[in-house]
Design a protein around this motif. Structure first.
Motif, short mmCIF file in Angstrom:
data_model
loop_
_atom_site.label_atom_id
_atom_site.label_comp_id
_atom_site.label_asym_id
_atom_site.label_seq_id
_atom_site.Cartn_x
_atom_site.Cartn_y
_atom_site.Cartn_z
N GLN A 79 0.85 -1.20 0.00
CA GLN A 79 0.00 0.00 0.00
C GLN A 79 0.88 1.24 0.00
OE1 GLN A 79 -2.39 0.97 3.52
NE2 GLN A 79 -4.18 1.25 2.21
N GLY A 80 0.38 2.31 -0.62
CA GLY A 80 1.11 3.56 -0.62
C GLY A 80 2.07 3.67 -1.79
N ALA A 81 3.06 4.55 -1.64
CA ALA A 81 4.03 4.80 -2.71
C ALA A 81 4.90 3.58 -2.95
CB ALA A 81 4.89 6.00 -2.33
N GLN A 82 5.57 3.56 -4.12
CA GLN A 82 6.44 2.44 -4.44
C GLN A 82 7.67 2.50 -3.54
OE1 GLN A 82 6.79 1.58 -8.62
NE2 GLN A 82 8.86 0.76 -8.38
N VAL A 83 7.98 1.40 -2.89
CA VAL A 83 8.95 1.41 -1.80
C VAL A 83 10.36 1.78 -2.25
CG1 VAL A 83 9.46 -1.09 -1.93
CG2 VAL A 83 9.74 0.14 0.23
N ASP A 84 10.81 1.31 -3.41
CA ASP A 84 12.17 1.63 -3.83
C ASP A 84 12.32 3.10 -4.19
OD1 ASP A 84 10.48 0.93 -6.00
OD2 ASP A 84 12.20 0.60 -7.31
N HIS A 85 11.24 3.72 -4.69
CA HIS A 85 11.28 5.14 -4.98
C HIS A 85 11.40 5.94 -3.68
CE1 HIS A 85 9.03 4.52 -9.07
NE2 HIS A 85 10.21 3.94 -9.02
N VAL A 86 10.65 5.52 -2.67
CA VAL A 86 10.72 6.19 -1.36
C VAL A 86 12.09 5.96 -0.73
CG1 VAL A 86 9.80 6.21 0.99
CG2 VAL A 86 8.24 6.15 -0.97
N ARG A 87 12.59 4.73 -0.85
CA ARG A 87 13.93 4.45 -0.33
C ARG A 87 14.96 5.42 -0.90
NH1 ARG A 87 16.77 0.05 -2.40
NH2 ARG A 87 16.16 0.94 -4.42
N ASP A 88 14.93 5.61 -2.20
CA ASP A 88 15.88 6.52 -2.84
C ASP A 88 15.70 7.96 -2.36
OD1 ASP A 88 16.84 4.34 -4.22
OD2 ASP A 88 15.79 4.81 -6.10
N GLU A 89 14.45 8.36 -2.15
CA GLU A 89 14.15 9.71 -1.67
C GLU A 89 14.72 9.92 -0.26
OE1 GLU A 89 10.14 12.14 -0.25
OE2 GLU A 89 9.99 10.66 -1.87
N VAL A 90 14.55 8.91 0.59
CA VAL A 90 15.04 9.01 1.97
C VAL A 90 16.56 9.00 2.02
CG1 VAL A 90 15.10 7.81 4.21
CG2 VAL A 90 12.93 8.05 2.97
N VAL A 91 17.17 8.11 1.25
CA VAL A 91 18.64 8.01 1.22
C VAL A 91 19.25 9.31 0.70
CG1 VAL A 91 20.55 6.86 0.04
CG2 VAL A 91 18.72 5.50 1.05
N ALA A 92 18.59 9.97 -0.23
CA ALA A 92 19.09 11.23 -0.78
C ALA A 92 19.19 12.31 0.28
CB ALA A 92 18.19 11.70 -1.93
N LYS A 93 18.50 12.13 1.40
CA LYS A 93 18.56 13.09 2.51
C LYS A 93 19.70 12.79 3.47
CE LYS A 93 13.54 13.85 2.44
NZ LYS A 93 12.27 13.74 3.20
N GLY A 94 20.52 11.78 3.13
CA GLY A 94 21.64 11.44 3.99
C GLY A 94 21.28 10.47 5.10
N CYS A 111 10.12 -4.89 -7.01
CA CYS A 111 9.83 -4.04 -5.87
C CYS A 111 8.34 -3.73 -5.74
CB CYS A 111 10.64 -2.75 -5.96
SG CYS A 111 12.42 -2.99 -5.77
N THR A 112 7.52 -4.18 -6.69
CA THR A 112 6.06 -4.02 -6.58
C THR A 112 5.38 -5.37 -6.38
OG1 THR A 112 5.79 -4.14 -8.99
CG2 THR A 112 6.07 -1.94 -8.02
N ILE A 113 6.14 -6.37 -5.96
CA ILE A 113 5.55 -7.70 -5.82
C ILE A 113 4.46 -7.74 -4.75
CG2 ILE A 113 7.30 -8.52 -4.15
CD1 ILE A 113 7.08 -11.27 -5.58
N GLY A 114 4.62 -6.97 -3.67
CA GLY A 114 3.60 -6.94 -2.63
C GLY A 114 2.29 -6.36 -3.13
N GLU A 115 2.38 -5.29 -3.91
CA GLU A 115 1.18 -4.68 -4.47
C GLU A 115 0.48 -5.64 -5.43
OE1 GLU A 115 3.95 -1.20 -3.51
OE2 GLU A 115 4.12 -3.29 -4.12
N ARG A 116 1.27 -6.34 -6.25
CA ARG A 116 0.67 -7.27 -7.22
C ARG A 116 0.06 -8.48 -6.51
NH1 ARG A 116 4.10 -9.61 -10.11
NH2 ARG A 116 6.11 -8.70 -9.54
#
Length: 292
Positions: free
Chosen positions: A176-191, A276-281
């Motif tokens: 549920q929610g945003a795609q996890v790997d995209h969010v992971r990259d967003e969070v990592v980009a913040k250090g 990375c979308t296996i849970g959603e599918r």
């Protein structure tokens, strides 16, 4: 004779004394010695060694026994001699930590707010707050939601850590929610570094949405950032040992050699070994409707 995870965990914990003395223990990657003068100004102004969010899954896929073991694992880890020894070896000898429970994309709660842990007394007080809180369970699994919520908490920690880490544990893939790997990259980009504690305990069948390759999913789709790693739990007896090992590594700033994720990878990223979308599918196939 110790085999598998137990042998690795034993080597890590037994090597803590060597880590303290020589900078690395068996099975560990040594972090270079750090001096405040060598750090960027934003980190040189640090007040704690680590700002740490402990983000734990309370979705209905976690049965009551797993929930109890998960919580007991953190309580035991925070008061263990190994954790307290690692804590004292930091530049500041203290960390800021908060404990979060999460499930669906709109369901995250801070169970224990930010506190500074600087020794046995404060560690025991933090652990007691976790142990005394009532249990609850909730619908769906949004690792992405947990990561976004956790990342936002750092602005209110009241401290400045040399490192910022989200420690996420759970037994299922994002559904549920945003795609996890995209969010992971967003969070990592913040250090921020994301470490994982996937619970690979259940054998998938037609009636469940359990993922047999959850450890690979966490490694390819969830964890990331400077020296990120994950430690899978494959047996209920491993909860306390795995949680303690992981927490010690996070506080000591070390990683198991087999689980290093480069902080800044200049090479093209390899394709994930599991979608990375296996849970959603899986959710869509199971319930025949959209996953959000």
């Amino acid at each position: 004779m110790q085999t598998g995870f137990s042998a690795v965990a034993a080597a890590v914990l037994a090597g803590l004394a060597a880590l303290i003395v020589a900078g690395a223990g068996p099975g560990l990657v040594a972090a270079p010695a750090v001096r405040l003068a060598d750090l960027p100004k934003s980190q040189a102004d640090s007040t704690v060694d680590v700002e740490l969010v402990l983000a734990v899954d309370i979705s209905y896929s976690m049965d009551p026994e797993e929930q109890a073991l998960q919580r007991e694992g953190y309580v035991a880890a925070l008061t263990s001699p190994e954790f307290l020894a690692a804590l004292k070896q930091g530049m500041h000898g203290k960390i800021a930590v908060t404990y979060v429970e999460w499930a669906g994309s709109a369901d995250q709660r801070v169970l224990v707010p930010w506190r500074v842990v600087d020794g046995r007394g404060s560690a025991e007080a933090f652990a007691a707050s976790i142990a005394e809180a009532p249990y609850r369970r909730a619908y769906r699994t949004s690792i992405a939601g947990a990561l976004l919520f956790s990342a936002d908490l750092f602005k209110d920690s009241g401290q400045r850590g040399i490192r910022r880490v989200i420690d996420v544990s759970g037994d299922g893939a994002n559904n549920q929610g945003a795609q996890v790997d995209h969010v992971r990259d967003e969070v990592v980009a913040k250090g921020i570094t994301i470490n994982g504690l996937p619970l690979v305990l259940k054998r998938p069948n037609a009636a469940t949405m359990d993922l047999e390759a959850l450890d690979i999913y966490y490694e390819d789709c969830v964890i990331g950032g400077p020296s990120a790693f994950m430690i899978p739990i494959r047996d209920r007896t491993q909860f306390k040992e795995a949680t303690r090992t992981k927490l010690v590594l996070e506080i000591a700033g070390r990683t198991p050699q087999a689980r290093v994720i480069p902080a800044a990878d200049t090479e093209p990223k390899a394709a994930p070994r599991v979608s990375c979308t296996i849970g959603e599918r899986m959710w869509q196939q199971r319930w025949g409707r959209d996953f959000n």
